[in-house]
Design a protein around this motif. Structure first.
Motif, PDB file in Angstrom:
ATOM      1  N   LEU A 135      26.258  45.414  45.439  1.00 23.05           N
ATOM      2  CA  LEU A 135      27.413  46.272  45.435  1.00 23.05           C
ATOM      3  C   LEU A 135      27.748  46.498  46.826  1.00 23.05           C
ATOM      4  O   LEU A 135      28.904  47.093  47.016  1.00 23.05           O
ATOM      5  CB  LEU A 135      27.215  47.629  44.635  1.00 23.05           C
ATOM      6  CG  LEU A 135      27.026  46.660  43.030  1.00 23.05           C
ATOM      7  CD1 LEU A 135      26.421  47.812  42.114  1.00 23.05           C
ATOM      8  CD2 LEU A 135      28.536  45.861  42.073  1.00 23.05           C
ATOM      9  N   SER A 136      26.380  46.315  47.322  1.00 24.71           N
ATOM     10  CA  SER A 136      26.753  46.858  49.201  1.00 24.71           C
ATOM     11  C   SER A 136      27.567  46.088  49.387  1.00 24.71           C
ATOM     12  O   SER A 136      28.308  46.661  49.982  1.00 24.71           O
ATOM     13  CB  SER A 136      25.227  46.797  49.452  1.00 24.71           C
ATOM     14  OG  SER A 136      24.743  45.812  49.439  1.00 24.71           O
ATOM     15  N   VAL A 137      27.636  44.683  49.472  1.00 21.32           N
ATOM     16  CA  VAL A 137      28.481  44.083  49.796  1.00 21.32           C
ATOM     17  C   VAL A 137      29.832  43.986  49.732  1.00 21.32           C
ATOM     18  O   VAL A 137      30.501  44.165  50.666  1.00 21.32           O
ATOM     19  CB  VAL A 137      27.831  42.877  50.065  1.00 21.32           C
ATOM     20  CG1 VAL A 137      28.803  41.268  50.211  1.00 21.32           C
ATOM     21  CG2 VAL A 137      26.999  42.022  50.198  1.00 21.32           C
ATOM     22  N   ILE A 138      30.214  44.114  48.398  1.00 22.98           N
ATOM     23  CA  ILE A 138      31.855  44.598  48.111  1.00 22.98           C
ATOM     24  C   ILE A 138      32.231  45.381  48.676  1.00 22.98           C
ATOM     25  O   ILE A 138      33.422  45.554  49.222  1.00 22.98           O
ATOM     26  CB  ILE A 138      31.576  44.534  46.729  1.00 22.98           C
ATOM     27  CG1 ILE A 138      30.751  43.181  45.614  1.00 22.98           C
ATOM     28  CG2 ILE A 138      32.834  45.342  46.407  1.00 22.98           C
ATOM     29  CD1 ILE A 138      31.238  43.559  44.286  1.00 22.98           C
ATOM     30  N   GLN A 139      31.924  46.507  49.025  1.00 18.85           N
ATOM     31  CA  GLN A 139      31.363  48.162  49.398  1.00 18.85           C
ATOM     32  C   GLN A 139      32.365  47.770  51.209  1.00 18.85           C
ATOM     33  O   GLN A 139      32.660  47.994  51.642  1.00 18.85           O
ATOM     34  CB  GLN A 139      30.908  49.397  48.999  1.00 18.85           C
ATOM     35  CG  GLN A 139      30.723  50.549  49.929  1.00 18.85           C
ATOM     36  CD  GLN A 139      29.976  51.432  50.120  1.00 18.85           C
ATOM     37  OE1 GLN A 139      29.614  51.179  48.337  1.00 18.85           O
ATOM     38  NE2 GLN A 139      30.134  52.196  50.582  1.00 18.85           N
ATOM     39  N   SER A 140      30.864  47.305  51.421  1.00 18.24           N
ATOM     40  CA  SER A 140      31.532  47.255  52.859  1.00 18.24           C
ATOM     41  C   SER A 140      32.058  46.749  52.972  1.00 18.24           C
ATOM     42  O   SER A 140      33.443  46.115  54.530  1.00 18.24           O
ATOM     43  CB  SER A 140      29.704  46.107  53.132  1.00 18.24           C
ATOM     44  OG  SER A 140      30.214  44.655  53.012  1.00 18.24           O
ATOM     45  N   SER A 141      32.152  45.047  52.325  1.00 18.24           N
ATOM     46  CA  SER A 141      34.094  44.317  52.779  1.00 18.24           C
ATOM     47  C   SER A 141      35.488  45.131  52.235  1.00 18.24           C
ATOM     48  O   SER A 141      36.147  44.817  53.314  1.00 18.24           O
ATOM     49  CB  SER A 141      34.228  42.897  51.664  1.00 18.24           C
ATOM     50  OG  SER A 141      33.802  43.299  50.176  1.00 18.24           O
ATOM     51  N   LEU A 171      41.662  49.862  46.730  1.00 15.56           N
ATOM     52  CA  LEU A 171      40.807  49.039  47.900  1.00 15.56           C
ATOM     53  C   LEU A 171      39.292  50.439  47.470  1.00 15.56           C
ATOM     54  O   LEU A 171      39.958  51.075  46.908  1.00 15.56           O
ATOM     55  CB  LEU A 171      41.008  49.892  49.028  1.00 15.56           C
ATOM     56  CG  LEU A 171      42.603  49.563  49.974  1.00 15.56           C
ATOM     57  CD1 LEU A 171      42.891  50.042  51.071  1.00 15.56           C
ATOM     58  CD2 LEU A 171      41.802  48.179  50.346  1.00 15.56           C
ATOM     59  N   LEU A 172      38.218  50.263  47.976  1.00 15.35           N
ATOM     60  CA  LEU A 172      37.373  50.870  46.825  1.00 15.35           C
ATOM     61  C   LEU A 172      36.123  51.180  47.838  1.00 15.35           C
ATOM     62  O   LEU A 172      36.273  50.574  48.949  1.00 15.35           O
ATOM     63  CB  LEU A 172      36.099  49.532  46.362  1.00 15.35           C
ATOM     64  CG  LEU A 172      36.763  48.476  45.274  1.00 15.35           C
ATOM     65  CD1 LEU A 172      34.754  47.416  44.555  1.00 15.35           C
ATOM     66  CD2 LEU A 172      37.159  49.316  43.979  1.00 15.35           C
ATOM     67  N   TYR A 173      36.693  52.286  47.996  1.00 12.86           N
ATOM     68  CA  TYR A 173      35.801  53.326  49.484  1.00 12.86           C
ATOM     69  C   TYR A 173      34.174  53.248  48.523  1.00 12.86           C
ATOM     70  O   TYR A 173      33.549  53.976  49.735  1.00 12.86           O
ATOM     71  CB  TYR A 173      35.944  54.831  49.060  1.00 12.86           C
ATOM     72  CG  TYR A 173      37.526  54.750  49.756  1.00 12.86           C
ATOM     73  CD1 TYR A 173      38.551  54.832  50.456  1.00 12.86           C
ATOM     74  CD2 TYR A 173      38.508  54.312  48.933  1.00 12.86           C
ATOM     75  CE1 TYR A 173      39.299  54.402  51.232  1.00 12.86           C
ATOM     76  CE2 TYR A 173      39.527  54.235  49.461  1.00 12.86           C
ATOM     77  CZ  TYR A 173      40.184  54.465  50.935  1.00 12.86           C
ATOM     78  OH  TYR A 173      42.023  54.515  51.224  1.00 12.86           O
ATOM     79  N   PHE A 212      24.875  47.738  32.399  1.00 11.24           N
ATOM     80  CA  PHE A 212      24.989  48.128  33.317  1.00 11.24           C
ATOM     81  C   PHE A 212      26.161  49.338  33.443  1.00 11.24           C
ATOM     82  O   PHE A 212      26.779  48.692  33.017  1.00 11.24           O
ATOM     83  CB  PHE A 212      24.485  47.019  34.560  1.00 11.24           C
ATOM     84  CG  PHE A 212      25.813  46.219  35.037  1.00 11.24           C
ATOM     85  CD1 PHE A 212      26.933  46.763  35.705  1.00 11.24           C
ATOM     86  CD2 PHE A 212      25.980  45.490  33.945  1.00 11.24           C
ATOM     87  CE1 PHE A 212      28.193  45.868  35.230  1.00 11.24           C
ATOM     88  CE2 PHE A 212      26.891  44.357  33.541  1.00 11.24           C
ATOM     89  CZ  PHE A 212      28.327  44.665  34.599  1.00 11.24           C
ATOM     90  N   THR A 213      25.746  50.371  34.313  1.00  7.12           N
ATOM     91  CA  THR A 213      27.199  50.809  34.814  1.00  7.12           C
ATOM     92  C   THR A 213      27.041  51.160  35.864  1.00  7.12           C
ATOM     93  O   THR A 213      26.045  51.476  36.881  1.00  7.12           O
ATOM     94  CB  THR A 213      26.617  52.755  34.433  1.00  7.12           C
ATOM     95  OG1 THR A 213      26.674  52.252  32.517  1.00  7.12           O
ATOM     96  CG2 THR A 213      28.059  53.278  34.396  1.00  7.12           C
ATOM     97  N   VAL A 214      28.014  51.157  36.713  1.00  7.70           N
ATOM     98  CA  VAL A 214      28.554  51.142  38.064  1.00  7.70           C
ATOM     99  C   VAL A 214      29.457  52.462  38.046  1.00  7.70           C
ATOM    100  O   VAL A 214      30.576  52.301  37.536  1.00  7.70           O
ATOM    101  CB  VAL A 214      29.275  50.125  38.575  1.00  7.70           C
ATOM    102  CG1 VAL A 214      27.937  48.836  38.780  1.00  7.70           C
ATOM    103  CG2 VAL A 214      30.580  49.795  37.709  1.00  7.70           C
ATOM    104  N   GLU A 215      29.559  52.519  39.044  1.00  2.00           N
ATOM    105  CA  GLU A 215      30.362  54.133  39.828  1.00  2.00           C
ATOM    106  C   GLU A 215      31.505  53.652  41.095  1.00  2.00           C
ATOM    107  O   GLU A 215      30.464  53.152  41.709  1.00  2.00           O
ATOM    108  CB  GLU A 215      29.371  55.237  39.742  1.00  2.00           C
ATOM    109  CG  GLU A 215      30.868  56.582  40.217  1.00  2.00           C
ATOM    110  CD  GLU A 215      29.836  58.120  40.929  1.00  2.00           C
ATOM    111  OE1 GLU A 215      29.527  58.620  41.516  1.00  2.00           O
ATOM    112  OE2 GLU A 215      28.690  58.029  39.758  1.00  2.00           O
ATOM    113  N   ILE A 216      32.801  54.032  40.381  1.00  2.29           N
ATOM    114  CA  ILE A 216      34.285  53.562  41.791  1.00  2.29           C
ATOM    115  C   ILE A 216      34.543  54.148  41.909  1.00  2.29           C
ATOM    116  O   ILE A 216      35.046  55.151  41.521  1.00  2.29           O
ATOM    117  CB  ILE A 216      34.216  52.336  41.006  1.00  2.29           C
ATOM    118  CG1 ILE A 216      33.556  50.636  40.428  1.00  2.29           C
ATOM    119  CG2 ILE A 216      35.480  51.338  41.959  1.00  2.29           C
ATOM    120  CD1 ILE A 216      34.174  49.710  38.810  1.00  2.29           C
TER     121      ILE A 216
END
Length: 314
Positions: free
Chosen positions: A174-180, A216-218, A230-234
């Protein structure tokens, strides 16, 4: 809060005409899952119109009738105009007469915070929509299965193992997705991410697209990991329901497994969160007037909701 409630109650105790004129602004409601936004508008306008028709409405109009013998004496009589009676022309307030629109469209399977504009508030709703404010979601997924529509009601097309996936694997991905995505924002502006110009843009405010419709994901993080669930907050802009479902599918693939979405909840839209949202059982005039004033205060305190004062990507 007591002052707000008393003001709303004073409007409710007046006639329907005064209440109708006060129905202007933005309200925040909680949209249930598996209900379309069009259906929400119909339910809301029907409930409001039904309550207005139960209040004191305007009386029937009068008409003048001339009676008597023209050769002797004529009298002018004012009578009730039965052609204007609700039993003839229908209820005074019709759901089709109430303008209602949403500022953030939520898909059929998505629940959560939904901003609705009533009457003149539809203009404010359009400004909020065009301003592309950030929204936050809690998206639930299930590892080990892939469906044909990326959602739990789809047909299972693949089953895989997932016992080897640990929480740190999820966090690292998830950190890789956010940075991209963060790099994509600055690439769209044509500046180097490591430059002073990029820093100056970042400190000025949120960078968001104004013309581009690319999601775009911030921010994205895993807030609950209990395999296989699992649960992700976007935190994102320009997103749509299918994109969020496909993102869960992509997470499963990048973890060398499979996954599908089991639920989507919008927990925040700009400064509005779940605490401001009216449940369906509270979609009554009294609660709506309370919410209108509360939402109006929030918008007046944060002018950036309707004024575009942030850095944008053309």
């Amino acid at each position: 809060m007591q002052k707000t409630a008393s003001k709303a109650l004073s409007v409710i105790t007046e006639d329907a005409t005064s209440a109708w004129k006060a129905l202007n602004g933005i309200i925040c409601i909680y949209k249930p899952a598996d209900v379309s936004c069009h259906r929400i508008c119909n339910i809301l306008t029907y409930k409001i119109s039904n309550e207005l028709n139960q209040m004191k409405c305007r009386p029937c109009g009068d008409y003048v009738q001339i009676e008597g013998d023209p050769l002797t004496q004529l009298t002018v009589v004012k009578k009730q105009n039965l052609a204007d009676h609700p039993l003839v022309v229908g209820p005074r307030y019709n759901p089709n007469n109430l303008r209602c629109s949403w500022s953030n469209y939520l898909g059929f399977n998505t629940s959560g915070v939904l901003l609705m504009g009533l009457q003149n508030g539809t203009k404010t709703a359009n400004l909020i929509r065009s301003n592309k404010l950030m929204r936050a979601y809690r998206v639930k997924g299930l590892l080990g299965r892939a469906t044909d529509n990326f959602y739990k009601d789809g047909k299972v097309v693949e089953r895989t193992t997932m016992g080897f996936i640990k929480s740190h694997h999820m966090d690292r991905l998830l950190s890789v997705i956010q940075s991209s995505h963060q790099r994509k924002m600055f690439d769209a502006t044509g500046v180097d991410l490591q430059s002073q110009t990029a820093y100056d843009l970042a400190v000025k405010g949120q960078i968001r697209p104004v013309c581009s419709k690319t999601p775009l994901l911030y921010g994205i993080k895993c807030v609950d990991y209990q395999p296989p669930e699992f649960t992700v907050e976007i935190h994102c802009v320009n997103e749509y329901e299918m994109y969020l479902k496909a993102l869960i599918h992509e997470i499963g693939l990048k973890l060398h497994s499979t996954a599908h979405c089991t639920g989507i909840q919008c927990i925040r839209h700009s400064y509005f969160n779940l605490d401001h949202a009216l449940l369906q059982k509270h979609w009554t005039l009294q609660h709506i007037f309370d919410n209108l004033e509360e939402c109006g205060n929030i918008i007046s305190q944060h002018e950036n909701m309707t004024n575009n004062n942030t850095i944008v990507i053309q």
